[in-house]
Design a protein around this motif. Sequence first.
Motif, PDB file in Angstrom:
ATOM      1  N   LEU A   1       4.088  -1.658  -1.397  1.00  0.00           N
ATOM      2  CA  LEU A   1       4.655  -0.315  -1.590  1.00  0.00           C
ATOM      3  C   LEU A   1       4.946   0.374  -0.253  1.00  0.00           C
ATOM      4  O   LEU A   1       5.395   1.524  -0.250  1.00  0.00           O
ATOM      5  N   GLU A   2       4.668  -0.336   0.852  1.00  0.00           N
ATOM      6  CA  GLU A   2       4.888   0.191   2.197  1.00  0.00           C
ATOM      7  C   GLU A   2       4.133   1.497   2.426  1.00  0.00           C
ATOM      8  O   GLU A   2       4.649   2.445   3.034  1.00  0.00           O
ATOM      9  N   ILE A   3       2.897   1.529   1.921  1.00  0.00           N
ATOM     10  CA  ILE A   3       2.007   2.672   2.117  1.00  0.00           C
ATOM     11  C   ILE A   3       1.061   2.350   3.265  1.00  0.00           C
ATOM     12  O   ILE A   3       0.231   1.441   3.161  1.00  0.00           O
ATOM     13  N   GLU A   4       1.207   3.076   4.356  1.00  0.00           N
ATOM     14  CA  GLU A   4       0.395   2.811   5.537  1.00  0.00           C
ATOM     15  C   GLU A   4      -0.957   3.517   5.453  1.00  0.00           C
ATOM     16  O   GLU A   4      -1.998   2.906   5.680  1.00  0.00           O
ATOM     17  N   ARG A   5      -0.929   4.811   5.106  1.00  0.00           N
ATOM     18  CA  ARG A   5      -2.176   5.584   5.036  1.00  0.00           C
ATOM     19  C   ARG A   5      -2.377   6.115   3.626  1.00  0.00           C
ATOM     20  O   ARG A   5      -1.402   6.448   2.929  1.00  0.00           O
ATOM     21  N   PHE A   6      -3.639   6.192   3.215  1.00  0.00           N
ATOM     22  CA  PHE A   6      -3.926   6.572   1.831  1.00  0.00           C
ATOM     23  C   PHE A   6      -5.341   7.114   1.720  1.00  0.00           C
ATOM     24  O   PHE A   6      -6.189   6.869   2.580  1.00  0.00           O
ATOM     25  N   THR A   7      -5.568   7.845   0.646  1.00  0.00           N
ATOM     26  CA  THR A   7      -6.924   8.214   0.231  1.00  0.00           C
ATOM     27  C   THR A   7      -7.283   7.353  -0.965  1.00  0.00           C
ATOM     28  O   THR A   7      -6.463   7.172  -1.876  1.00  0.00           O
ATOM     29  N   LEU A   8      -8.477   6.803  -0.975  1.00  0.00           N
ATOM     30  CA  LEU A   8      -8.919   5.954  -2.080  1.00  0.00           C
ATOM     31  C   LEU A   8      -9.994   6.667  -2.891  1.00  0.00           C
ATOM     32  O   LEU A   8     -10.971   7.165  -2.326  1.00  0.00           O
TER      33      LEU A   8
END
Length: 271
Positions: A83-90
């Motif tokens: 999904l080309e998501i580099e930064r995220f909150t899990l």
Amino acid sequence: MPFVTIDGQPLHFIDQGTGPAVLLAGSYLWDQSMWAPQIAALSQQYRVIALDLWGHGESGRIPDGTGSLDDIALQALALLDHLEIERFTLVGLSVGGMWGARLALSVPQRLNGLVLMDTFLGVEPEPTRQYYFSLLKMIEETGVISPQLLDIVVPIFFRPGIDPQSAMYQDFRASLAALPPERLRESIVPMGRITFGREDLLPRLGELNAATTLVICGDQDKPRPPSEAREMAELIGCPHVLVPEAGHISNLENPAFVTETLLGFLAERHQ
């Protein structure tokens, strides 16, 4: 519906909203629909991704060679990369927190925040491990979750005072009763053994970023009691919150409280 092939199997996920990315990782025996109240609220401001664990919901069977929660974490990371998501909150509840913490430790530079809900990162206490393994063996041998087993398994997920005739309770019971034998044997049982046979991660909790981590637990969670949440929060050095009038699936038993807590946490991460 969005799917991505990972390790030869189709992984199903929901991708809703725009903004900073939030990955919702749910409980064993539940699919991504358990997050419906949170997806509806969070996707107003955030890009919310919620996946179906292998053998759950619309996802395919557990891929060959998948033998640990570390493998599950890497497969989730492959989804984020796709999904080309580099930064995220899990936000990980139950087994979602167990593999989610492993993902957080493996790519700390990509994490905006981590919420550990109704989960425990130590080993399964030996009596409960043996007990759960015996239930899994029964399911494997019979190819069904029998009515007698449903009477044991379903109440584990809810607070003691819940109405067993409530839609939430009955829908969950019906979903387990409907699981076909091949899905139980190929995915549900192996996933259970991976979950309850997990290795101890408590010695590594000090490596997590205390400033961007939150522990949440239903105040009446039976399988993952508040004492475990307190222990983890102390090891991490982060705050912990008890969800009133809630058992293991605290986000569904008290959705308003959990959603408000998550929105507050996310607002702090994205000021």
